[in-house]
Scaffold this active site. Sequence first.
Site, mmCIF file in Angstrom:
data_model
loop_
_atom_site.group_PDB
_atom_site.id
_atom_site.type_symbol
_atom_site.label_atom_id
_atom_site.label_comp_id
_atom_site.label_asym_id
_atom_site.label_seq_id
_atom_site.Cartn_x
_atom_site.Cartn_y
_atom_site.Cartn_z
ATOM 1 N N GLY A 1 75.514 110.775 129.200
ATOM 2 C CA GLY A 1 74.300 111.354 128.625
ATOM 3 C C GLY A 1 73.203 111.557 129.659
ATOM 4 N N SER A 2 73.043 110.597 130.549
ATOM 5 C CA SER A 2 71.970 110.693 131.549
ATOM 6 C C SER A 2 72.148 111.922 132.430
ATOM 7 C CB SER A 2 71.939 109.436 132.421
ATOM 8 O OG SER A 2 71.704 108.292 131.632
ATOM 9 N N ASN B 1 66.707 106.329 120.022
ATOM 10 C CA ASN B 1 67.662 105.242 120.225
ATOM 11 C C ASN B 1 67.105 103.869 119.867
ATOM 12 O OD1 ASN B 1 66.218 106.254 122.644
ATOM 13 N ND2 ASN B 1 66.991 104.391 123.605
ATOM 14 N N GLN C 1 72.308 109.792 120.494
ATOM 15 C CA GLN C 1 72.405 108.866 119.358
ATOM 16 C C GLN C 1 72.873 109.557 118.075
ATOM 17 O OE1 GLN C 1 72.074 105.553 119.180
ATOM 18 N NE2 GLN C 1 71.534 105.339 121.339
ATOM 19 N N SER D 1 77.106 111.630 124.751
ATOM 20 C CA SER D 1 77.742 110.591 125.555
ATOM 21 C C SER D 1 78.822 109.884 124.751
ATOM 22 C CB SER D 1 76.681 109.582 125.996
ATOM 23 O OG SER D 1 77.287 108.523 126.696
ATOM 24 N N HIS E 1 80.399 106.984 124.936
ATOM 25 C CA HIS E 1 80.414 105.553 124.600
ATOM 26 C C HIS E 1 79.477 105.193 123.451
ATOM 27 C CE1 HIS E 1 76.730 103.801 126.650
ATOM 28 N NE2 HIS E 1 76.768 104.975 127.248
ATOM 29 N N THR F 1 86.443 116.106 140.876
ATOM 30 C CA THR F 1 87.676 116.076 140.088
ATOM 31 C C THR F 1 87.377 115.474 138.717
ATOM 32 O OG1 THR F 1 88.961 115.874 142.084
ATOM 33 C CG2 THR F 1 90.050 115.206 140.041
ATOM 34 N N CYS G 1 68.426 99.798 128.227
ATOM 35 C CA CYS G 1 67.998 100.201 129.565
ATOM 36 C C CYS G 1 66.712 99.513 129.974
ATOM 37 C CB CYS G 1 67.809 101.708 129.620
ATOM 38 S SG CYS G 1 69.105 102.563 128.744
HETATM 39 C C1 LIG Z 1 72.515 105.945 125.790
HETATM 40 C C2 LIG Z 1 71.559 107.068 125.820
HETATM 41 C C3 LIG Z 1 71.463 107.917 126.942
HETATM 42 C C4 LIG Z 1 72.240 107.672 128.199
HETATM 43 O O1 LIG Z 1 73.599 107.957 128.062
HETATM 44 P P1 LIG Z 1 74.617 107.393 129.169
HETATM 45 O O2 LIG Z 1 75.921 108.003 128.827
HETATM 46 O O3 LIG Z 1 74.603 105.914 129.033
HETATM 47 O O4 LIG Z 1 74.109 107.864 130.498
HETATM 48 C C5 LIG Z 1 70.593 108.982 126.879
HETATM 49 N N1 LIG Z 1 69.845 109.215 125.785
HETATM 50 C C6 LIG Z 1 69.903 108.436 124.692
HETATM 51 C C7 LIG Z 1 69.069 108.762 123.502
HETATM 52 C C8 LIG Z 1 70.755 107.335 124.675
HETATM 53 O O5 LIG Z 1 70.799 106.550 123.596
#
Ligand SMILES: *Cc1c(COP(=O)(O)O)cnc(C)c1O
Length: 396
Positions: free
Chosen positions: A70-71, A152, A180, A200, A202, A238, A325
């Site tokens: 996500g970042s 989040n 989220q 993202s 995870h 890759t 974070c």
């Molecule tokens: C977790 C999160 C991110 C970051 O995602 P990553 O895959 O951990 O880099 C960005 N934005 C929100 C709203 C999140 O909850």
Amino acid sequence: MRVYADNAATTAMSRTAIDAMLPYFDNIYGNPSSLHSLGQVAKEALDAARKTVADCLGCEPREIIFTSGGSEADNQAILSAARVGLRKGKKHIISTAFEHHAVLHTLQKLEKEGYEVTYLDVNNADHNISVQQVKDAIREDTCLVTTMYANNEIGSVLPIAEIGAVCQKAGIPFHTDAVQAVGHIKINVREQNIDMLSLSAHKFHGPKGVGALYVRKGFPLVNVIEGGAQERGKRAGTENIAGICGMAAAMKEACDRIDETMPKVAAMRDKLIEGLSKIPHCALNGDRVNRLPNNVSFCFEGIEGESLLLYLDAQGICASSGSACTSGSLDPSHVLLAIGRVHDVAHGSLRLSLSDYNTMEEMDHILTVVPQVVQLLRNMSPVWRDLQVGKRQYIL
Ligand SMILES: *Cc1c(COP(=O)(O)O)cnc(C)c1O
């Protein structure tokens, strides 16, 4: 009993996602850029995953760029729009005061380069942003609107389709950090007029370190990572084939089952909100109505969130005080400050974020333990004593 209630930080991987990944750690190790058959098998898996992700969002496969999460997707979307704006002499961006740091810190970097950012205040009554605020902030030189889909920390779900419509009418690119929301809320990027969207894996039972950026076709993306011509030249390196296949499997599973899981998770959420609201001198954070089905967030007066988490952990409950974070930092969360919580109150926060892997029995456990621990901590708290004898005024 162990209760995992920190799904906004990360989720357990689904069995389906793990099984989808294993072959790519094992015998299907080809590089999708290789022309031989082993490479082509990997290439087919990559294409299939792209189609799955696109189908879940209602877009075309070529509008999906795989990223490291996500970042990275947030960074690439925002920096791309800033670059496009610069070419047209437009250097104004609209965002909100309660974005994730992946967005906030990228915007702060642009401010140092001379961009101007309007951070919309969060309404302290409903803990949300209104479409009118976005409308009012638009200027001649606005080159991007970036607002999160759902917060989040406090779970507020923003009026994304309405913001998208306003941006489309004004001809301004609209990006949303939907990390989220994906897998938890139904999304259709076309119907909601979204130009760019970050997600993202995870956060919806997929693996860590993999995500995607949806970009409406024709929008000129800028590379954040230079190198080979992977991802149509927009993201070098890759491909993380195992991760991408795991993400696609998790996303398909989450989207296919959303009608069944969403009400189930929301019922657990509502049970927690109702039960925890009975604790004296507490307040629910986030929008009561437009709320993520899995988010419960409270502030409890007179206690310290970090101690609460440690005591809950000792009782088998994995929770969070805000976002993963920022834990470890002593500054109160910018999100809780943005909704008007004062420093002392913001320090006494608790976020319980659920998933469809949780059960009602676990909610009962939480509802037994949390009030006891809050009382225990208040009994030890000098601040609470001052409140009780009238040396301090209650805020909540
Ligand atoms: C977790 C999160 C991110 C970051 O995602 P990553 O895959 O951990 O880099 C960005 N934005 C929100 C709203 C999140 O909850």
